[in-house]
Write an enzyme that holds these catalytic residues in place. Structure first.
Site, PDB file in Angstrom:
ATOM      1  N   ARG B 319      11.528  24.922  65.845  1.00 33.30           N
ATOM      2  CA  ARG B 319      10.606  25.319  64.775  1.00 33.30           C
ATOM      3  C   ARG B 319      10.706  24.383  63.571  1.00 33.30           C
ATOM      4  NH1 ARG B 319       7.111  29.534  62.963  1.00 33.30           N
ATOM      5  NH2 ARG B 319       7.204  30.624  64.943  1.00 33.30           N
ATOM      6  N   GLU B 722       7.615  35.620  56.699  1.00 27.36           N
ATOM      7  CA  GLU B 722       8.319  34.364  56.431  1.00 27.36           C
ATOM      8  C   GLU B 722       7.575  33.372  55.540  1.00 27.36           C
ATOM      9  OE1 GLU B 722       8.621  34.137  60.757  1.00 27.36           O
ATOM     10  OE2 GLU B 722      10.645  33.385  60.479  1.00 27.36           O
TER      11      GLU B 722
END
Lengths: 168, 786
Positions: B319, B722
């Site tokens: 990621r 997030e």
């Protein structure tokens, strides 16, 4: 000498009677003298609204009132609180309903996970009562002993400000 | 038309309070440690390694057993199943067996009658170690080429050729630190043994299904004999995704061995020592760009500290790579990733999951390009933004189809008065020799979906009772982010009933099985859809029943908040439920959802790992004291994209809280390990998370309106957990901009994160020195493992 030490140790380990005045009720307990007020409240009286965050006086989650002043219940022994009036989050609301600070925290969404909330509210109530919540700057300072990892600080400041000004 | 795509809603999109709001202010919300203790409850504590890397020559636990109140002492030999609590790779023993690989790694557990007795006893173990060489940081692991998995690469275009032909070229290194989760409620689990080996575990976890699987694995049980329940957490932030497992497994093992209920609550110091953190990263870049500042080629080498085991590090590092572009088109890009094994605690998920670190690198690159060319960084950012119809393919070959950043940034630039304030900051700095101000606007483009494709599925369970009250259960967990109220809003909307009629219940593996972690910001996207599917199935049965009863076609049934009308019949929701029950109609349904469109070929590093992107941007203004490094973030303006918000009050809280948590990570939160691998910042006394006084005094936050998600998500909302954390990169770069002012923006400030006062002061001195000697080479060495 050794005998004395043994006796002292035995005496320290022996449970002692403790009378606690919590939320207007008298509780008679028998506790190890090293039990903190926080553990007495949570483990012996079942008052679990007061939280254990760090257990070392640094996060504010365990804040209660002792004789009307905010205090960290993890940093005092229960025996030290004998003869004093202890108020926890469970005792803040009156017969008429929630305390105005509780109402303000509700109205302003001043929490996320909720774990620090009781400590925040207990600190805020005394700060307001003692006239230490007159401005945002003052509120930010006086509330900095209560950590909120979710970062709900904007709403916490708004709630304390509203409660201090006598509105929800 | 599908219910999700109508514009008028009664309950959805309303700013309803958190589902437990009233309980939170009254102190009556129950967390695991607040559950009334069952009779005979025993307390568990863990004994950890004192060495970072060593062979255990002797583990003498007799002194532990001899302590008052001790009922049992457990080691690897007591595990009936497998000694493995890992999420993926099979490399996390519950108890180290002969080899320890980080300070604090659990060696044994003590089970005692009281918490205090367990704490006293656990210190009495006599352990003899044969120390082995310990690799404690990224540089050491890179030197030794010690990795938890193979290095990985993403590549598009020809970076090497583009760099060779670039008009301008810069090389540099960005270092960002890790982060302790510091959930206010520490790790805790209580296990209660049942009949036939069954085990019920109350766990503070984001991933009840994984706890179930791990407990079953350790106890040697089929999954069906273990039930894990999570009502709520006092914060999670990723720290209770994979690393709640060893706590729950130790409690369950103690319950199994003793036959008594057992609870393990980690003390704060143990929690900080024994659980993993956000990965720190060292990121090297080599960038080529034209004279306008457009990036023509870039080569990134990311190295992260994974700690002693794999945990979730592969997905986290992937990621980071997926966000090495952040919002910018990188036509010729090579991104390499090294996953370093170190003899420190195994690092794990933390809000953003590697994405924030990757973004830090490219945002620093943009700042350095701007400094090099003497341009405003905002202009360089705009020049490099992804296009909407062209220049829109990522380094992993996903086409960005929903880019709203150009308009979003324009709007924020205007509303935050960026240009005027840039001039004001310049004027201030010209007149102020000691205090210096800085300003930065940074965007966020964050990919939504688990990058491990199979995790993108969710389930829900809805019951309608005869009185019209509704029981809602779904696979997501509540950690303060407001997931439960959002999913309840969806169900209330579907049935056209009041939110008060929907009862949200604790997440439990015996209600919804095989769930994914509540993570990757996906909680409301996936569980909202699953709950809607369940409620819609029941509603369809009720609608059909009403139609048959009234003798009209189903599409002639009117269903509103006032009730259900068909022909000459009218029911309230409760009346219809009761009548349907009497007519033997099932009023219970599961619901299931899997995210469409996504696919990922990891071997080829190509695909569409994300369903969509969430966007945002922030402007931060900072001031530093160049004599002390002291600093303040003075003002923050945020414009953030949540699609069509399911609950604006909850979403606003997520944006504000995410920013503050990100600001802590990048400014004050410093993890410090000593030369023997001991974490010295293991309590709030030494580890500084933001306090109320750290909130920026001016904090203007808006959610974008009129921009529904272009994908068919639940009511066209977007994930919000997030993405806002990365808005705080603007705070870090505003501090760096203030440091650059010391050298009149002639040399790059190289302010690494966290930008503590100490690091700011060092950067100020460094900039002064380099500004006085501009010919000095500004290129650090490349990593050893090229």
């Amino acid at each position: 000498m050794e005998t004395t030490l043994e006796l002292t140790k035995a005496a320290a380990d022996a449970p002692v009677p403790v009378v606690l005045d919590v939320n207007g009720r008298i509780h008679r307990l028998t506790l190890d003298s090293r039990v903190t007020l926080l553990d007495a409240l949570r483990d012996h009286l079942g008052l679990t609204g007061t939280k254990k965050g760090c257990d070392r006086g640094e996060c504010g989650a365990c804040t209660v009132h002792i004789d009307g002043r905010a205090a960290l219940s993890c940093l005092q022994f229960a025996v030290m609180a004998e003869g004093r009036a202890i108020t926890t989050i469970e005792g803040l609301a009156g017969d008429a309903g929630l305390h105005p600070v509780q109402e303000a925290f509700l109205a302003h969404d001043a929490f996320q996970c909720g774990f620090c909330t009781s400590g925040q509210i207990m600190s805020a109530t005394t700060a307001i009562r003692e006239g230490r919540a007159g401005s945002d700057a003052e509120i930010r300072e006086v509330m900095s002993g209560n950590l909120c990892r979710c970062g709900a600080y904007p709403q916490i400041v708004a709630a304390v400000r509203a409660a201090a000004q006598g509105r929800d | 038309m599908h219910a999700a795509f109508t514009d008028v809603t009664r309950v959805v999109a309303k700013a309803l309070p958190h589902d437990s709001a009233a309980k939170h202010v009254a102190g009556t919300a129950v967390y695991v440690d607040d559950i009334p203790e069952p009779a005979g409850l025993l307390h568990v504590q863990l004994g950890g390694s004192a060495e970072a890397h060593a062979r255990v020559v002797k583990l003498d636990l007799e002194p532990v057993r001899a302590m008052p109140g001790v009922v049992a002492v457990l080691t690897a030999a007591d595990i009936p199943g497998r000694n493995d609590v890992s999420p993926v790779a099979g490399d996390d023993p519950l108890f180290a067996d002969g080899l320890v690989e980080h300070v604090g790694q659990p060696l044994f557990a003590v089970v005692a009658r009281s918490y205090r007795e367990a704490r006293m006893a656990v210190r009495q173990a006599r352990v003899e170690y044969e120390p082995l060489p310990a690799l404690l940081d990224i540089d050491a692991a890179m030197r030794e080429k010690l990795f938890i998995s193979e290095p990985y690469e993403m590549k598009r275009g020809d970076a090497e050729r583009a760099l060779g032909r670039a008009r301008n070229r810069l090389k540099g290194r960005v270092v960002v630190g890790g982060q302790e989760h510091f959930y206010l409620e520490g790790q805790v689990a209580m296990a209660i043994p049942g009949e036939d080996g069954e085990m019920t575990v109350h766990s503070s976890t984001q991933h009840p299904s994984e706890i179930q699987h791990v407990v079953a694995r350790v106890l040697g049980l089929p999954h069906a004999r273990v039930v894990v329940e999570t009502r709520r957490m006092g914060g999670g932030f990723g720290g209770k995704e994979s690393q709640a497992s060893f706590v729950a497994a130790a409690a369950a093992l103690a319950a199994r061995v003793t036959g008594h209920p057992a609870k393990l609550r980690l003390d704060r110091d143990d929690d900080m020592t024994m659980t993993g953190k956000r990965h720190d990263f060292v990121m090297d870049y080599d960038v080529g760009f034209d004279d306008d500042g457009r990036i023509t080629g870039i080569d990134f080498a990311f190295a992260s500290r994974c700690g002693r085991s794999a945990d979730l590090s592969d997905a986290i590092n992937d990621r980071a790579m997926f966000h090495a572009d952040n919002a910018y088109y990188l036509e010729n890009a090579r991104i390499r990733s090294y996953r370093c094994k170190t003899h420190t605690v195994s690092n794990t998920a933390f809000r953003g999951f590697g994405g924030p670190q990757g973004m830090c690198a490219i945002e620093r690159v943009i700042e350095e390009i701007a400094l090099h060319l003497g341009k405003d960084p905002l202009d360089v950012r705009k020049l490099n933004l992804y296009g909407t119809t062209d220049r829109n393919v990522t380094p992993y070959y996903m086409t960005v189809e929903d880019n709203i950043l150009p308009g979003l940034i324009e709007e924020l630039e205007r509303s935050a008065e960026y240009r005027r304030r840039r001039e004001a900051v310049k004027a201030f700095n010209a007149a102020s020799p000691v205090l210096k101000k800085g300003l930065a606007l940074t965007p966020v483009k964050f990919g939504i979906s688990f990058t491990t494709t199979h995790l993108n599925q969710a389930g829900a369970l809805v019951h309608v009772y005869q009185d019209g009250s509704v029981h809602l259960n779904h696979g997501g967990t509540e950690m303060g982010q407001g997931l439960n109220i959002k999913v309840a809003q969806v169900v209330a909307e579907t049935f056209a009933i009041d939110i008060g009629q929907v009862r949200i219940t604790a997440t439990s593996t015996d209600k919804v099985p095989n769930t994914s972690a509540t993570a990757a910001s996906s909680g409301s996207d996936m569980n909202g859809m699953a709950a809607q599917a369940a409620a819609t199935a029941i509603k369809q049965r009720l609608r059909d029943f009403a139609a048959v009863t009234a003798g009209v076609p189903p599409d002639h049934v009117s269903w509103t908040a006032e009730g259900i009308t068909a022909g000459d019949r009218h029911w309230t929701f409760a009346e219809l439920a009761k009548e349907a029950y009497l007519a033997r109609i099932s009023l219970s349904s599961t619901g299931y959802y899997r995210t469409p469109k996504i696919h990922w070929n990891r071997k080829a590093a190509r695909g569409r790992p994300f369903y969509y992107f969430a966007y945002g941007a922030a402007v931060s203004e900072a001031v530093i004291d160049t004599l002390t490094g002291e600093n303040r973030i003075l003002r923050v303006d945020i414009l953030h994209d949540v699609g069509r918000s399911l609950n604006p009050a909850i979403d606003l809280g997520q944006v504000e809280g995410g920013f503050i948590q990100g600001m802590g990570w990048l400014t004050t939160e410093e993890l410090w390990f000593d030369s023997s691998g001991r974490l010295r910042t293991h309590a709030p006394s030494t580890y500084k998370i933001p306090a109320c006084s750290d909130r920026p005094p001016v904090f203007n936050i808006r959610l974008i309106e009129g921009q529904p998600n272009r994908e068919e998500t639940i009511y066209r909302s977007k994930a919000v957990g997030e993405p806002p954390l990365m808005l705080a990169i603007s705070a870090w770069l505003a501090l760096a901009d203030a440091v650059a002012a010391v050298g009149d923006h002639k040399v790059a400030p190289r302010l690494d994160a966290p930008a503590t006062p100490e690091r700011i002061l060092a950067a100020v001195c460094d900039v002064r020195r380099r500004a006085a000697a501009p010919a000095e080479a500004a290129v650090p060495e490349r990593p050893a493992a090229e």
